[in-house]
Design a protein around this motif. Structure first.
Motif, PDB file in Angstrom:
ATOM      1  N   ALA A  73       0.817  -1.206   0.000  1.00 31.36           N
ATOM      2  CA  ALA A  73       0.000   0.000   0.000  1.00 31.36           C
ATOM      3  C   ALA A  73       0.857   1.265   0.000  1.00 31.36           C
ATOM      4  CB  ALA A  73      -0.922   0.007   1.215  1.00 31.36           C
ATOM      5  N   THR A  74       0.512   2.183  -0.888  1.00 29.03           N
ATOM      6  CA  THR A  74       1.138   3.499  -0.924  1.00 29.03           C
ATOM      7  C   THR A  74       0.087   4.517  -0.495  1.00 29.03           C
ATOM      8  OG1 THR A  74       2.587   2.867  -2.739  1.00 29.03           O
ATOM      9  CG2 THR A  74       2.283   5.227  -2.370  1.00 29.03           C
ATOM     10  N   PHE A  75       0.344   5.175   0.609  1.00 32.86           N
ATOM     11  CA  PHE A  75      -0.603   6.116   1.190  1.00 32.86           C
ATOM     12  C   PHE A  75      -0.266   7.532   0.785  1.00 32.86           C
ATOM     13  CE2 PHE A  75      -0.665   2.380   3.807  1.00 32.86           C
ATOM     14  CZ  PHE A  75      -2.013   2.203   4.070  1.00 32.86           C
ATOM     15  N   TRP A  76      -1.266   8.401   0.843  1.00 32.46           N
ATOM     16  CA  TRP A  76      -1.040   9.793   0.489  1.00 32.46           C
ATOM     17  C   TRP A  76      -0.377  10.545   1.629  1.00 32.46           C
ATOM     18  CZ3 TRP A  76      -0.130  12.603  -3.398  1.00 32.46           C
ATOM     19  CH2 TRP A  76      -0.174  13.994  -3.312  1.00 32.46           C
ATOM     20  N   ASN A  77      -0.968  10.529   2.826  1.00 34.44           N
ATOM     21  CA  ASN A  77      -0.383  11.319   3.905  1.00 34.44           C
ATOM     22  C   ASN A  77      -0.683  10.810   5.309  1.00 34.44           C
ATOM     23  OD1 ASN A  77      -3.043  11.978   4.042  1.00 34.44           O
ATOM     24  ND2 ASN A  77      -2.810  14.067   3.316  1.00 34.44           N
ATOM     25  N   ASN A  78      -1.074   9.577   5.440  1.00 35.10           N
ATOM     26  CA  ASN A  78      -1.357   9.016   6.758  1.00 35.10           C
ATOM     27  C   ASN A  78      -1.450   7.504   6.635  1.00 35.10           C
ATOM     28  OD1 ASN A  78      -2.013   8.738   9.423  1.00 35.10           O
ATOM     29  ND2 ASN A  78      -3.958   9.812   9.299  1.00 35.10           N
ATOM     30  N   ILE A  79      -1.114   6.808   7.693  1.00 39.72           N
ATOM     31  CA  ILE A  79      -1.278   5.359   7.743  1.00 39.72           C
ATOM     32  C   ILE A  79      -2.104   5.053   8.975  1.00 39.72           C
ATOM     33  CG2 ILE A  79      -0.132   3.142   8.084  1.00 39.72           C
ATOM     34  CD1 ILE A  79       2.274   4.257   6.580  1.00 39.72           C
ATOM     35  N   ASP A  80      -3.228   4.369   8.779  1.00 35.96           N
ATOM     36  CA  ASP A  80      -4.103   3.971   9.876  1.00 35.96           C
ATOM     37  C   ASP A  80      -4.099   2.449   9.936  1.00 35.96           C
ATOM     38  OD1 ASP A  80      -6.003   3.694  11.829  1.00 35.96           O
ATOM     39  OD2 ASP A  80      -7.589   4.769  10.754  1.00 35.96           O
ATOM     40  N   MET A  81      -3.458   1.895  10.952  1.00 33.54           N
ATOM     41  CA  MET A  81      -3.268   0.451  11.028  1.00 33.54           C
ATOM     42  C   MET A  81      -4.526  -0.325  11.402  1.00 33.54           C
ATOM     43  SD  MET A  81      -0.159  -0.094  10.126  1.00 33.54           S
ATOM     44  CE  MET A  81       0.272  -1.713  10.745  1.00 33.54           C
ATOM     45  N   ALA A  82      -5.376   0.215  12.261  1.00 31.32           N
ATOM     46  CA  ALA A  82      -6.524  -0.530  12.793  1.00 31.32           C
ATOM     47  C   ALA A  82      -7.420  -1.125  11.710  1.00 31.32           C
ATOM     48  CB  ALA A  82      -7.321   0.345  13.753  1.00 31.32           C
ATOM     49  N   PRO A  83      -7.868  -0.347  10.714  1.00 28.81           N
ATOM     50  CA  PRO A  83      -8.746  -0.950   9.700  1.00 28.81           C
ATOM     51  C   PRO A  83      -8.052  -2.034   8.876  1.00 28.81           C
ATOM     52  CG  PRO A  83      -8.735   1.455   9.506  1.00 28.81           C
ATOM     53  CD  PRO A  83      -7.721   1.084  10.525  1.00 28.81           C
ATOM     54  N   MET A  84      -6.749  -1.905   8.649  1.00 29.44           N
ATOM     55  CA  MET A  84      -6.029  -2.921   7.878  1.00 29.44           C
ATOM     56  C   MET A  84      -5.910  -4.216   8.676  1.00 29.44           C
ATOM     57  SD  MET A  84      -3.056  -0.822   5.830  1.00 29.44           S
ATOM     58  CE  MET A  84      -2.271  -0.181   7.296  1.00 29.44           C
ATOM     59  N   ILE A  85      -5.592  -4.096   9.944  1.00 30.91           N
ATOM     60  CA  ILE A  85      -5.462  -5.284  10.792  1.00 30.91           C
ATOM     61  C   ILE A  85      -6.796  -6.019  10.884  1.00 30.91           C
ATOM     62  CG2 ILE A  85      -5.027  -6.071  13.152  1.00 30.91           C
ATOM     63  CD1 ILE A  85      -2.935  -3.741  13.313  1.00 30.91           C
ATOM     64  N   ARG A  86      -7.872  -5.267  11.045  1.00 34.87           N
ATOM     65  CA  ARG A  86      -9.206  -5.857  11.134  1.00 34.87           C
ATOM     66  C   ARG A  86      -9.602  -6.532   9.824  1.00 34.87           C
ATOM     67  NH1 ARG A  86     -10.958  -1.712  13.865  1.00 34.87           N
ATOM     68  NH2 ARG A  86     -11.584  -0.552  12.021  1.00 34.87           N
ATOM     69  N   ALA A  87      -9.365  -5.862   8.689  1.00 35.13           N
ATOM     70  CA  ALA A  87      -9.807  -6.385   7.400  1.00 35.13           C
ATOM     71  C   ALA A  87      -8.960  -7.552   6.903  1.00 35.13           C
ATOM     72  CB  ALA A  87      -9.804  -5.275   6.351  1.00 35.13           C
ATOM     73  N   PHE A  88      -7.674  -7.554   7.257  1.00 33.10           N
ATOM     74  CA  PHE A  88      -6.743  -8.566   6.748  1.00 33.10           C
ATOM     75  C   PHE A  88      -6.084  -9.319   7.903  1.00 33.10           C
ATOM     76  CE2 PHE A  88      -6.332  -4.677   3.954  1.00 33.10           C
ATOM     77  CZ  PHE A  88      -7.309  -5.063   3.050  1.00 33.10           C
ATOM     78  N   PRO A  89      -6.838 -10.118   8.636  1.00 32.54           N
ATOM     79  CA  PRO A  89      -6.315 -10.744   9.859  1.00 32.54           C
ATOM     80  C   PRO A  89      -5.206 -11.766   9.633  1.00 32.54           C
ATOM     81  CG  PRO A  89      -8.454 -11.659   9.305  1.00 32.54           C
ATOM     82  CD  PRO A  89      -8.218 -10.518   8.366  1.00 32.54           C
TER      83      PRO A  89
END
Length: 175
Positions: free
Chosen positions: A56-72
């Motif tokens: 993943a290439t982000f624009w200006n922020n990385i939010d880990m919680a939704p990624m961890i939840r979606a991709f366990p």
């Protein structure tokens, strides 16, 4: 569909959340390569149990919680920001890191096989996982304290440093 490259460029957060966009492929998606996603907290019920690679290439922020939840069951993670430094972050990097640390108190990946990112991305992600192999990209602005913090968080078994400079004649080594 097993592999997806998704470049999102929408007018609302929902238009940019790969978890929502790719929901029909929850059971089959194995690898996701995404450009400027906006993972949101609104997708708590959607998971991808077979996704093992996220780039993943982000624009200006990385939010880990939704990624961890979606991709366990993630095994390979690559994180990038637009630009190699923290000049474009919406918030101070310490504030982003603190939010990600708090989020990972509730849920985190226990183990990842491979992680590839630069020091800014790994610092702000506050990745708390045992990592088999880490490819850590550094540049002439990299700081020893940041690297020490990253290694304490991720505890890699094998560490590969990749050093690069934007200057052709850069002679000053990283701290």
């Amino acid at each position: 569909v097993e592999d997806v490259f998704l470049s999102v460029n929408g007018s609302s957060d929902a238009d940019q959340d790969p978890v929502l966009i790719l929901a029909p492929f929850q059971q089959t998606l194995r690898r996701l390569y995404t450009w400027t996603p906006d993972f949101s907290d609104d997708t708590q019920d959607i998971t991808y149990p077979n996704l093992h690679t996220l780039d993943a290439t982000f624009w200006n922020n990385i939010d880990m919680a939704p990624m961890i939840r979606a991709f366990p069951n993630l095994r390979k993670l690559s994180l990038y920001l637009q630009g190699f430094d923290d000049g474009g972050l919406e918030e101070e990097k310490e504030e982003i890191r603190e939010k990600n640390e708090q989020a990972q108190e509730a849920a985190r990946w226990a183990h990842l096989e491979q992680v590839h990112a630069d020091d800014i991305n790994l610092f702000i992600s506050a990745l708390k996982a045992d990592v088999d192999a880490m490819d850590l990209s550094l540049n002439w602005q990299s700081e020893a304290e940041t690297i020490t913090t990253i290694l304490a968080d991720a505890r890699p078994t094998r560490l590969n440093f990749c050093y690069s400079s934007d200057w052709d004649n850069e002679t000053e080594a990283a701290e």
